[in-house]
Write a protein that holds these residues in place. Structure first.
Motif, mmCIF file in Angstrom:
data_model
loop_
_atom_site.group_PDB
_atom_site.id
_atom_site.type_symbol
_atom_site.label_atom_id
_atom_site.label_comp_id
_atom_site.label_asym_id
_atom_site.label_seq_id
_atom_site.Cartn_x
_atom_site.Cartn_y
_atom_site.Cartn_z
ATOM 1 N N GLY A 196 8.638 -19.305 67.511
ATOM 2 C CA GLY A 196 9.648 -19.182 66.473
ATOM 3 C C GLY A 196 10.081 -20.490 65.856
ATOM 4 N N LEU A 197 9.436 -21.599 66.228
ATOM 5 C CA LEU A 197 9.828 -22.923 65.743
ATOM 6 C C LEU A 197 8.706 -23.539 64.909
ATOM 7 C CD1 LEU A 197 11.344 -24.271 69.072
ATOM 8 C CD2 LEU A 197 12.636 -23.516 67.065
ATOM 9 N N PRO A 198 9.041 -24.240 63.834
ATOM 10 C CA PRO A 198 8.017 -24.922 63.032
ATOM 11 C C PRO A 198 7.404 -26.077 63.820
ATOM 12 C CG PRO A 198 10.207 -25.530 62.269
ATOM 13 C CD PRO A 198 10.397 -24.434 63.277
ATOM 14 N N VAL A 199 6.098 -26.191 63.783
ATOM 15 C CA VAL A 199 5.389 -27.220 64.544
ATOM 16 C C VAL A 199 5.089 -28.414 63.640
ATOM 17 C CG1 VAL A 199 3.328 -27.754 65.888
ATOM 18 C CG2 VAL A 199 4.359 -25.471 66.027
ATOM 19 N N PRO A 200 5.534 -29.596 64.007
ATOM 20 C CA PRO A 200 5.269 -30.775 63.167
ATOM 21 C C PRO A 200 3.824 -31.252 63.297
ATOM 22 C CG PRO A 200 6.426 -31.448 65.151
ATOM 23 C CD PRO A 200 6.353 -29.946 65.187
ATOM 24 N N LEU A 201 3.352 -31.927 62.249
ATOM 25 C CA LEU A 201 2.057 -32.592 62.306
ATOM 26 C C LEU A 201 2.213 -33.913 63.050
ATOM 27 C CD1 LEU A 201 0.725 -32.203 58.640
ATOM 28 C CD2 LEU A 201 0.300 -30.711 60.603
ATOM 29 N N ARG A 202 1.136 -34.335 63.722
ATOM 30 C CA ARG A 202 1.102 -35.652 64.337
ATOM 31 C C ARG A 202 0.536 -36.657 63.332
ATOM 32 N NH1 ARG A 202 -0.485 -32.087 68.519
ATOM 33 N NH2 ARG A 202 0.616 -32.433 70.503
ATOM 34 N N LEU A 203 1.216 -37.787 63.199
ATOM 35 C CA LEU A 203 0.717 -38.887 62.383
ATOM 36 C C LEU A 203 0.222 -39.988 63.311
ATOM 37 C CD1 LEU A 203 3.482 -39.210 59.615
ATOM 38 C CD2 LEU A 203 1.430 -37.768 59.617
ATOM 39 N N HIS A 204 -0.931 -40.549 62.992
ATOM 40 C CA HIS A 204 -1.481 -41.601 63.840
ATOM 41 C C HIS A 204 -0.669 -42.881 63.691
ATOM 42 C CE1 HIS A 204 -4.210 -43.660 66.355
ATOM 43 N NE2 HIS A 204 -4.845 -44.325 65.413
ATOM 44 N N GLN A 205 -0.515 -43.576 64.793
ATOM 45 C CA GLN A 205 0.146 -44.878 64.767
ATOM 46 C C GLN A 205 -0.453 -45.750 65.861
ATOM 47 O OE1 GLN A 205 4.235 -45.407 66.254
ATOM 48 N NE2 GLN A 205 3.066 -45.837 68.089
ATOM 49 N N GLU A 206 -0.284 -47.029 65.723
ATOM 50 C CA GLU A 206 -0.615 -47.962 66.808
ATOM 51 C C GLU A 206 0.299 -49.162 66.676
ATOM 52 O OE1 GLU A 206 -4.312 -50.136 66.809
ATOM 53 O OE2 GLU A 206 -4.701 -49.658 64.704
ATOM 54 N N ASP A 207 0.722 -49.697 67.823
ATOM 55 C CA ASP A 207 1.591 -50.858 67.766
ATOM 56 C C ASP A 207 0.750 -52.113 67.534
ATOM 57 O OD1 ASP A 207 0.855 -52.064 70.366
ATOM 58 O OD2 ASP A 207 1.932 -50.385 71.268
ATOM 59 N N THR B 140 16.184 -40.320 68.784
ATOM 60 C CA THR B 140 15.603 -40.907 67.588
ATOM 61 C C THR B 140 14.511 -39.985 67.048
ATOM 62 O OG1 THR B 140 16.000 -43.153 68.413
ATOM 63 C CG2 THR B 140 14.400 -42.908 66.634
ATOM 64 N N PRO B 141 14.615 -39.537 65.796
ATOM 65 C CA PRO B 141 13.537 -38.731 65.222
ATOM 66 C C PRO B 141 12.219 -39.502 65.241
ATOM 67 C CG PRO B 141 15.472 -38.706 63.803
ATOM 68 C CD PRO B 141 15.711 -39.761 64.837
ATOM 69 N N ARG B 142 11.153 -38.836 65.613
ATOM 70 C CA ARG B 142 9.855 -39.484 65.675
ATOM 71 C C ARG B 142 9.277 -39.633 64.263
ATOM 72 N NH1 ARG B 142 6.211 -37.660 70.751
ATOM 73 N NH2 ARG B 142 4.961 -39.276 69.726
ATOM 74 N N TYR B 143 9.064 -40.861 63.842
ATOM 75 C CA TYR B 143 8.467 -41.063 62.517
ATOM 76 C C TYR B 143 6.988 -40.683 62.504
ATOM 77 C CZ TYR B 143 7.085 -45.579 64.606
ATOM 78 O OH TYR B 143 6.575 -46.554 65.425
ATOM 79 N N ASP B 144 6.385 -40.500 63.700
ATOM 80 C CA ASP B 144 4.981 -40.088 63.767
ATOM 81 C C ASP B 144 4.837 -38.565 63.908
ATOM 82 O OD1 ASP B 144 6.021 -40.027 66.323
ATOM 83 O OD2 ASP B 144 4.228 -40.806 67.311
ATOM 84 N N ARG B 145 5.905 -37.847 63.581
ATOM 85 C CA ARG B 145 5.868 -36.379 63.522
ATOM 86 C C ARG B 145 6.514 -35.964 62.202
ATOM 87 N NH1 ARG B 145 2.971 -37.592 66.907
ATOM 88 N NH2 ARG B 145 2.924 -37.053 69.120
#
Length: 423
Positions: free
Chosen positions: A240-251, A224-229
Motif C-alpha cells: 500500500g506504499l509508493p516505492v521510491p527509485l534508487r539513484l546511484h551515488q558514490e562518495d 534525513t530524507p535520502r537524496y538517493d531515493r
C-alpha cells in the motif's frame, strides 16, 4: 569460493553489471559482465572502476565495495552478529548488500533476493531504537540486509509522511530516510546538526530537509530524507506504499579509489584539488559543482566542522544513469563546540588544515591548485563570512520556535569556537 553478483538500478530496474569472485578478501576481484560492457548505455559502478574487460585488482575491488559498508563500532557489531571477522567485507556485503547507499545491490551467487515488504513500526519500537544505542542500530541493519556507510549509529527506515508513520523496509524494499540516534555521538548532536544544516540552507547550500523524531522522551532521533531515493509518478506500490527509485551515488573516497581509513587528509595529499578534478571531468555542470564544493569547504571552516572528510562528499547520478553531479551536503555538525575535540580540518585548505591558522592566503593557494581564479574564491569567502552570523542567528531563532531549546546556546558556542572568528 565467494561469488557475489553486483547489479545496479536504472529507471527502477535492477541489471547485473558484474561479479566479485575469489577465495577470500586477499584475492577477490571484480569484473564487469560482457553483457553489460556490450550495452550502449553501460556506465562504470565507480569512477575508480572504469569499464574494461580485465578484472580489477583485489585492492581496487576492496576499496570501492568495502566503502559501501558501515564503519567503526557499527561494522564490528555487524560482524559479530554475522559471526564474521570485521575485516571480511565480502561476508558482510553478502549479508547487507540488498539495500546499499545508492543503486547498487549485492547478492550471493544466484540466490533469490529476500521478499520485499514494509512492516509498520510501533511507537514502542521507535523508542527502543532511540534508547538502545549503536548495538540496536547494528542489529537492525543486519536484520534488514541494509548497508549504510559511516561510523555513527543509524539505520534506514521508510516514512509515510501523509500518515506520519514509520516502517521497517525488509528484504529489497528501499528505505526513504536515514535515521540516526542522538546519544550515541555527542551531547545535543541533533540540535547541533539541525542548526548547521539550517544555517547552510540560509547561505544557499543545498541540504536535505532533516527533522527530529520525538519519541516522547529525551532520546531523540534525527531523520534525513535520502537524496538517493526518489518517488516518480510511475512508482510501484508495495504493501500500500509508493516505492521510491534508487539513484546511484558514490562518495569521493570511492570515486578517487581511496580506502575509507584514509578519508582524513593527515598529510598534504591534494584532496580538494583531486575532488575538483573529478568534478571538472565528470560533472554534468562542473562550474556550478566546483563552486558549490568550495562553498562547503568555506562553510565547514566557518561552522567549525572538522569531520568534513572524503566520505562526506558524494556524486549523485541521474535515475537513467546518464549524468552525475555533486550530491546535497550532509553530515554537517560543529565539532569545535565539544571541548577536547580536534581543531584540525579533515582536508587541507592550501597549506593549512588548522582552524586557528587558516588565512585568506590559504584559500588563494587552494583555489589556484584547484584551477580556480583566486578572486572567485575570495568573493565566495567574503560573502559567506559576511552573512554567516545573520544566517546562524536566523537558524537558531527558527529552531527555538520549533522547540529546540538549546539552539541559541549552541549558536553562541559555534561563534566562539569555530573558524568564523579567524576570518
Amino acid at each position: 569460493m565467494k561469488d557475489l553478483h553486483i547489479s545496479i538500478e536504472k529507471n527502477g530496474e535492477q541489471t547485473k553489471v558484474g561479479t566479485i569472485q575469489g577465495d577470500g578478501i586477499s584475492d577477490a576481484v571484480f569484473r564487469y559482465d560482457r553483457a553489460w560492457l556490450d550495452r550502449e548505455d553501460a556506465i562504470p559502478v565507480s569512477l575508480s572502476l572504469p569499464l574494461q574487460e580485465e578484472a580489477f585488482s583485489s585492492k581496487k575491488t576492496k576499496t570501492f565495495f568495502e566503502g559501501l559498508l558501515p564503519e567503526g563500532f557499527t561494522k564490528r557489531s555487524v560482524a559479530k552478529w554475522m559471526h564474521a571477522d570485521d575485516q571480511d567485507y565480502l561476508t558482510m556485503l553478502s549479508g547487507l548488500g540488498q539495500e546499499c547507499l545508492g543503486a547498487i545491490q549485492v547478492m550471493e551467487g544466484n540466490s533469490k533476493p529476500p521478499k520485499a515488504r514494509y512492516t509498520r513500526m510501533t511507537e514502542q519500537q521507535l523508542r527502543e531504537f532511540a534508547a538502545e544505542g549503536a548495538i540496536k542500530s547494528a542489529e537492525l541493519v543486519t536484520a534488514l540486509h541494509l548497508s549504510l556507510a559511516g561510523a555513527s549509529g543509524k539505520t534506514g527506515l521508510y516514512f509515510d509522511a501523509d500518515n506520519q508513520c514509520w516502517y521497517l523496509p525488509e528484504g529489497t524494499a528501499p528505505s526513504t530516510h536515514i535515521v540516526k540516534q542522538s546519544h550515541v555521538r555527542f551531547k545535543d548532536i541533533v540540535t547541533n546538526e539541525q542548526l548547521c544544516l539550517t544555517t547552510a540552507k540560509n547561505l544557499g547550500i543545498s541540504v536535505p530537509s532533516s527533522f527530529a523524531v520525538n519519541t516522547e522522551d529525551e532520546n531523540l532521533l534525527f531523520a534525513t530524507p535520502r537524496y538517493d531515493r526518489v518517488l516518480t509518478e510511475k512508482h510501484r506500490v508495495l504493501d500500500g506504499l509508493p516505492v521510491p527509485l534508487r539513484l546511484h551515488q558514490e562518495d569521493m573516497a570511492q570515486a578517487l579509489g581511496i580506502p575509507a581509513e584514509n578519508k582524513y587528509e593527515i598529510v598534504p595529499s591534494g584532496y580538494c584539488e583531486k575532488i575538483c578534478g573529478l568534478l571538472r571531468d565528470f560533472s554534468s555542470n562542473p562550474i556550478r559543482d566546483i563552486l558549490d564544493f568550495w562553498n562547503r569547504i568555506i562553510f565547514n571552516d566557518l561552522i567549525g566542522n572538522t569531520d568534513g572528510h572524503l566520505k562526506n562528499f558524494s556524486f549523485l547520478y541521474d535515475e537513467n544513469l546518464a549524468g552525475l553531479h555533486l550530491a546535497p551536503a550532509y553530515d554537517i555538525v560543529s565539532t569545535t563546540i565539544y571541548p577536547g575535540h580536534t581543531r584540525t580540518l579533515s582536508m587541507y585548505i592550501g597549506d593549512s588544515n588548522a582552524i586557528d591558522q587558516i588565512q585568506r592566503s590559504d584559500f588563494i593557494e587552494g583555489a589556484g591548485r584547484s584551477g580556480i581564479r583566486s578572486a572567485v574564491i575570495l568573493r565566495q569567502l567574503d560573502t559567506m563570512a559576511e552573512h554567516f552570523e545573520k544566517a546562524i542567528s536566523q537558524a537558531a531563532d527558527t529552531l527555538q520556535e520549533k522547540g529546540y531549546k538549546d539552539a541559541g546556546t549552541i549558536k553562541d558556542r559555534i561563534l566562539e569556537t569555530s573558524g568564523y572568528k579567524y576570518l
